[in-house]
Design an enzyme around this catalytic site. Structure first.
Site, PDB file in Angstrom:
ATOM      1  N   SER A 152      -8.903   1.342   8.366  1.00 16.62           N
ATOM      2  CA  SER A 152      -8.374   0.776   9.606  1.00 16.62           C
ATOM      3  C   SER A 152      -7.233  -0.173   9.277  1.00 16.62           C
ATOM      4  O   SER A 152      -6.729  -0.885  10.117  1.00 16.62           O
ATOM      5  CB  SER A 152      -9.477   0.047  10.368  1.00 16.62           C
ATOM      6  OG  SER A 152     -10.072  -0.905   9.519  1.00 16.62           O
ATOM      7  N   LYS A 199       0.811  -1.213   0.000  1.00 17.12           N
ATOM      8  CA  LYS A 199       0.000   0.000   0.000  1.00 17.12           C
ATOM      9  C   LYS A 199       0.849   1.269   0.000  1.00 17.12           C
ATOM     10  O   LYS A 199       0.395   2.323  -0.442  1.00 17.12           O
ATOM     11  CB  LYS A 199      -0.902   0.018   1.237  1.00 17.12           C
ATOM     12  CG  LYS A 199      -2.005  -1.028   1.223  1.00 17.12           C
ATOM     13  CD  LYS A 199      -3.194  -0.555   0.408  1.00 17.12           C
ATOM     14  CE  LYS A 199      -4.343  -1.560   0.490  1.00 17.12           C
ATOM     15  NZ  LYS A 199      -5.464  -1.174  -0.369  1.00 17.12           N
TER      16      LYS A 199
END
Lengths: 326, 326
Positions: B79, B54
């Protein structure tokens, strides 16, 4: 200085085993660099075949045998990583490895030796029983004994790590001022010291030992080889004392031996898991702990290689050791 | 075909983020090759900064902003791994990342976001609350919203994985016939598909999904995008449905999407721990499980890359998941 192994032996070993071993990667971690206060280059022998650097030495020893010597197989006594390493090396050569193991060995370790095709001969869990049984197996099979560290071909095999490490770090346009090596019987650090000093005479070679089994640190300090302390440590691969061939190397061309506590070893295990996403066994964590602890404020070298010597630890054990570090 | 991202965008992303990301290694494992019945090349994004791929997309998105756009910071709700990735990318740019997280987020994840300098704004654990809170934060800060996957710059950043992987495998004198990619929102597989197809038009791009959240497999089969199933899986990073930008890519240039069971995911986690000595999170294990399960007997490709997309899992969770796989 003349040791049982010289640089040419290590270069020959590298050629001999090149197609059989993994050229393991060298990894970095900014977080650990910060904690160690210097640039660290981690040599990942936990990715080596059979899960530890021991495969290099075992492979070199087995592949060095003449056909006559090899015919009757190889013999050792070990409950650790050398057993698996010798089993796989023998399998590659197409011969049998007879491994004497104590009856209380971990089931996973026995399964690993058998998985690589080794033949296990069980004995009572005492040193006398191990040696007696090994002698019986040698007499019966007429095989060749390959000890875990005090053997020229084993030491030469371990030295190939330094050839790779220096080349890999250079190819990244970095330099290495020191190599930090977990120290048990001394086979690993001896091979590395001989190879690295030949290539870069001013490099620092630093041994790292659990403080409970600090026979090598004491040997260096006293200038005389000390026996094993007999104490326990979670770094079970490092309990052995120096050998006839490894002690002169440690005495003469290893710069220093530092010690770390059991809790420092556990913290290093946890950090390597969390930050590097690597599975290492406690013996590997000893070198990491040394870099962050006793070596942190040393000003006489900048960058350092750290040998992650093996990764054979089951998840339950790792989990409980790391829990104990919080 | 025209997608929101093209090959030139991915090449630009690679240049933009080159000095900020890790060029992660590609590892092999003979044991897993045997189980998958083909040569596998594992791209270790579990070693990427912040512990997952990511960071590539977040970094590309943040570094693409003009100074005017960047000034007021970046905002997201997540989250998971995107939150940490955006926090670090923003820190590198010297701006603030505002991350909306539900009050029931794992404490370790919140600590990680804060550790990278992110500002957390807590909200009730519902989708509505997350979106409302994010809108309030955007209004208040006038920052730029960076979603976790359905964003051209995020997709382009993830595509850089394929540039590296193909180059790394070629430099080892191997070829890749396919790439197996864990599939959630589709940002990772979209970037990889666009980049890999440009370099090697006949390469197979295969998505891997948990069977409990098989919306992408179903979307492919029906030719129409399906909503999230809402079911649970241990591969919590893969629960999201395809986005407006990622669905066309999955529909048009992803060859197939296969699914694996929860128990196959757990077995793959265990194997990668034991045999590769790597820490991976369950989402990463989905690709490995696909290689050993549904893809094992596929004859239309030989070698395959497998993306190990992340390694963020605490040791207790890994230990209990792996125990459950025995």
């Amino acid at each position: 200085m003349s040791f049982a192994v010289n640089f040419a032996d290590i270069q020959s070993a590298a050629k001999r085993i090149a197609d059989r071993i993994h050229r393991t990667p060298v990894l970095r971690c900014a977080h650990l660099d910060a904690l160690a206060n210097r640039q660290l280059h981690f040599k990942c022998e936990n990715f080596q075949r059979t899960g530890s650097f021991k495969f290099r030495g075992a492979c070199n020893a087995v592949m060095s045998l003449t056909n006559d010597e090899a015919r009757n197989g190889v013999v050792t006594h070990s409950s650790g990583n050398h057993a698996q390493a010798l089993a796989l090396a023998a399998k590659m050569r197409g011969i049998t490895a007879y491994v004497v193991m104590p009856t209380d060995s971990a089931r996973t370790k026995c399964a690993a030796v058998e998985g690589y095709g080794g033949q296990i001969i069980y004995c009572e869990p005492t040193l006398v029983a191990r040696e007696t049984t090994a002698r019986e197996v040698l007499d019966r099979t007429r095989g060749t004994f390959i000890p875990p560290y005090d053997h020229p071909m084993v030491i030469a095999g371990q030295g190939t790590i330094a050839l790779e490490l220096l080349e890999q770090v250079q190819s990244q346009f970095h330099t290495l001022d020191a190599i930090i090596v977990p120290l048990g019987g001394g086979g690993l650090i001896s091979g590395i010291a001989i190879a690295a000093r030949a290539l870069q005479p001013d490099i620092r070679i630093i041994g790292a030992e659990p403080e409970t089994v600090c026979d090598a640190a004491k040997s260096k300090r006293l200038g005389a080889r000390q026996p094993a302390t007999g104490a326990v440590t979670i770094a079970d691969g490092l309990r052995t004392a120096l050998g006839d061939l490894t002690w002169p190397v440690v005495r003469d061309i290893v710069d220093s031996v530092v010690t770390v506590s059991e809790s420092e070893i556990k913290s290093a295990l946890r950090l390597v898991y969390e930050r590097m996403k690597l599975v290492i066994e406690p013996s590997s964590a000893v070198g990491v702990a040394a870099a962050m602890g006793p070596l942190r404020d040393r000003k006489d070298f900048q960058s350092a290689g750290v040998i992650l010597c093996g990764g054979n630890i089951d998840l339950d054990s790792l989990s409980s050791l790391v829990k104990a570090s919080r």
